[in-house]
Design an enzyme around this catalytic site. Structure first.
Site, PDB file in Angstrom:
ATOM      1  N   LYS B  80      16.943   6.701 -30.356  1.00  0.00           N
ATOM      2  CA  LYS B  80      18.399   6.364 -30.827  1.00  0.00           C
ATOM      3  C   LYS B  80      18.314   6.533 -32.212  1.00  0.00           C
ATOM      4  O   LYS B  80      17.296   6.345 -33.005  1.00  0.00           O
ATOM      5  CB  LYS B  80      18.570   4.868 -30.365  1.00  0.00           C
ATOM      6  CG  LYS B  80      19.923   4.394 -30.557  1.00  0.00           C
ATOM      7  CD  LYS B  80      20.067   2.919 -30.010  1.00  0.00           C
ATOM      8  CE  LYS B  80      21.438   2.383 -30.275  1.00  0.00           C
ATOM      9  NZ  LYS B  80      21.364   0.942 -29.657  1.00  0.00           N
ATOM     10  N   SER B 155      25.460   0.273 -26.776  1.00  0.00           N
ATOM     11  CA  SER B 155      25.786   1.233 -28.130  1.00  0.00           C
ATOM     12  C   SER B 155      24.672   2.365 -27.688  1.00  0.00           C
ATOM     13  O   SER B 155      24.668   3.295 -28.248  1.00  0.00           O
ATOM     14  CB  SER B 155      25.519   0.553 -29.214  1.00  0.00           C
ATOM     15  OG  SER B 155      23.978  -0.074 -29.338  1.00  0.00           O
ATOM     16  N   SER B 179      23.039  -3.281 -25.148  1.00  0.00           N
ATOM     17  CA  SER B 179      23.130  -2.143 -25.540  1.00  0.00           C
ATOM     18  C   SER B 179      21.947  -1.150 -24.870  1.00  0.00           C
ATOM     19  O   SER B 179      22.258   0.344 -25.083  1.00  0.00           O
ATOM     20  CB  SER B 179      23.024  -2.084 -27.071  1.00  0.00           C
ATOM     21  OG  SER B 179      24.056  -2.280 -27.798  1.00  0.00           O
TER      22      SER B 179
END
Lengths: 101, 486
Positions: B80, B155, B179
């Site tokens: 990420k 997210s 997330s």
């Protein structure tokens, strides 16, 4: 809890160092009022005898010896700087000519 | 070669160990897959093909030299874009960090390098991890591999979409209010949010420091255990890192669920949850009972207050953490005549809408006159939420329920209503507030062929229970073998 006025939005924007247009002010007042209206449900709970939890881990302070370790070189530290000079970060004037900052 | 990209890490590890495939071949297969699929999915902020091939060649060389290599060696993974990678762009999907190249690695990245994992790219996310759909990215939108008209969740939407679409064998995400778990649920993959403090946050761009935690997103539970093995453990560079010696998480895979007490909170089965999600979760619980688990009713009476609590404490912490983006040391700077104007313009132009909204809310909650009514109040309710879990775990070993109240929603469906977006994290948020651990594992599909996730929750450092139960369930079902149409 509940409503937040456009003046309060302007004050919070100043504290947050955000520049808002009048349009932004209006819609943030709307959004924040609706969110604050929702979080007002916390008032249903009597928490006068409840201690706050700021952190879920019951940790003691994490002390260590104050020893110099590996660190970035001056060049590495400045590599992402928007502006630098003589090995230092450079920013626009902090105090303007004529004394007004 | 494409079928290689559909395999879990543990199978790729075995192929690599038996020399049936080299890491360079495997990496080329994944890069080809990315080139084919990425235009439709948009999971990556950066694809690091050159780096990946270099790391793959080094892993192959080490294997040829007879080195005994760890399980992730030579396996392409995605990271990420809020975890610092030395020399590789790390944007946090924000305009304010659009040109930021970190001079150091996050500890989790150092750990993956130590395993000789291959980095195929940095994945898209909601800006600063603030969002539940990846639509708040300042870089691009990511599309759900099961239905491109829908969001991948957020997210960590890029990481979940990349794993689901076979563009990485596994990925790291971060979870502040759901997330990792919610996008895993929306994309039909496994997502594990470790106990707060189990995985180092050093080098993770901070959002809400008392809630943020890094964890794996993977094709199956065994891979989650392998990735967790790689990243868990104390780190002196993170002062909130727990002094806990992690076990080998793969050792719990065969433990089974006989006698396991599964708590079913009545608060998790209420209205507002999609009937197809409710049905899939109920069927998953019955399957766990067939496998020998027993169910007990538990109560989490303060869970209806979790979202409100979260949006005060998380935004308060965010407003403080994001004060550092001032255009001085790194990132974007807007031109201005004096320094105060420079700060305000930089932040106004650099941050997106949702990030500004949360900075404003957090600043308000912490400001003079409102601190007690908002911030302090939320911390007191946080105590009540934690106590609910303590009481529930006296009666059960794990808690089961849905990961999210709905399957993946449509792109644009919730963008105009921040509160509706916040409520999509209603079942995940309380886990972060309590600092405990949870996993989302695929448990079915809707009539529209959208994946549904089962969430299992365990007490602090109870990842062994999550892995044992989730693996037993997964191995008794076929959901994790389904592949998206992309």
């Amino acid at each position: 809890m509940g409503q937040i006025s456009e003046d309060q939005v302007r004050h919070v924007a100043l504290l947050s160092r955000l520049e808002l247009t009048e349009d932004d002010v209006r819609h943030f007042a709307h959004d924040l009022s609706s969110i604050l209206g929702y979080v007002a449900k916390l008032d249903e709970l009597d928490t006068s005898q409840i201690p706050p939890t700021s952190h879920s881990l019951r940790l003691e302070n994490a002390f260590r010896d104050d020893e110099v370790g590996a660190s970035l070189t001056n060049e590495q530290a400045l590599a992402n700087a928007p502006e630098s000079e003589d090995g230092l970060f450079k920013v626009p004037p902090v105090i303007q000519d004529g004394g007004g900052a | 070669m494409i079928d290689l990209c559909a395999k879990p890490i543990h199978e790729l590890r075995d192929l690599l160990r038996r020399r049936e495939v080299s890491s360079v071949e495997l990496t080329r297969a994944f890069l080809t897959r990315i080139a084919t699929v990425e235009p439709a999915i948009q999971a990556f902020v950066s694809v690091t093909g050159d780096l990946a091939l270099e790391q793959a060649a080094a892993a192959d060389a080490a294997r040829s030299a007879g080195e005994d290599l760890p399980p992730l060696a030579g396996v392409p993974v995605a990271i990420k874009d809020n975890m610092c990678t030395n020399g590789v762009l790390t944007t946090c999907s924000s305009r304010i960090l659009a040109n930021f190249v970190p001079p150091y690695d996050a500890t989790v990245v150092t750990r993956l390098r130590g395993q000789r994992a291959v980095f195929c790219g940095k994945t898209n996310m909601d800006e600063f991890a603030m969002g539940s759909s990846t639509e708040n990215s300042g870089i691009k939108k990511t599309f759900n591999p099961w239905d491109p008209a829908r969001v991948p969740g957020g997210s960590s939407g890029g990481s979940a979409a990349a794993v689901a679409a076979g563009m990485a064998a596994g990925a790291l995400g971060s979870d502040t209010g759901g997330s990792i778990r919610q996008p895993a649920s929306f994309c039909g993959v496994v997502g594990l949010k470790p106990t707060y403090g189990l995985v180092s946050r050093y080098g993770l761009v901070a959002f809400a420091s008392s809630l943020d935690q890094i964890g794996p997103i993977s094709r199956d539970v065994e891979d989650a255990a392998l990735l967790l093995n790689a990243i868990a453990g104390h780190d002196p560079r993170d002062s909130t890192s727990a002094h806990f010696d992690p076990p080998d998480y793969t050792s719990f895979l065969q433990r089974g669920v006989r006698g396991l007490r599964i708590g079913l909170p009545k608060e998790f089965s209420g209205e507002g949850t999609d009937p197809e999600v409710q049905a899939a979760v109920a069927a998953a619980v019955r399957k766990l009972e067939e496998l020998g688990a027993v169910t007990v009713e538990v109560e989490l009476p303060h869970s209806p207050y979790a979202v409100a609590t979260y949006y005060l404490c998380a935004t308060a912490e965010a407003s403080s953490n994001l004060a550092r983006y001032d255009g001085v040391h790194y990132g974007f700077r807007a031109p201005a005549d004096n320094v105060i104007e420079m700060y305000s313009r930089t932040r106004s132009q650099g941050f997106g809408e949702e990030v500004k909204r949360r900075i404003m809310l957090g600043t308000y909650a912490l400001s003079a006159g409102y601190y007690d009514a908002f911030y302090l109040k939320s911390l007191r309710v946080r105590t009540l939420i934690r106590r609910d879990f303590d009481a529930a775990f006296e009666k059960c070993d794990v808690i089961a329920g849905p990961t999210a109240p709905t399957p993946a929603f449509r792109i644009g469906e919730k963008t105009s209503d921040p509160l509706a977006m916040y409520l999509s994290d209603i079942f995940t948020i309380s886990v972060n507030l309590a600092g405990i651990c949870a996993i989302s594992v695929p448990c079915g599909f809707t009539e529209d062929n959208l994946p549904v996730g089962l969430q299992l929750i365990a007490p602090s450092f109870g990842e062994d229970r999550l892995i044992a139960a989730a693996h037993a369930y997964e191995q008794a079902t076929e959901w994790h073998r389904r592949r998206p149409p992309v």
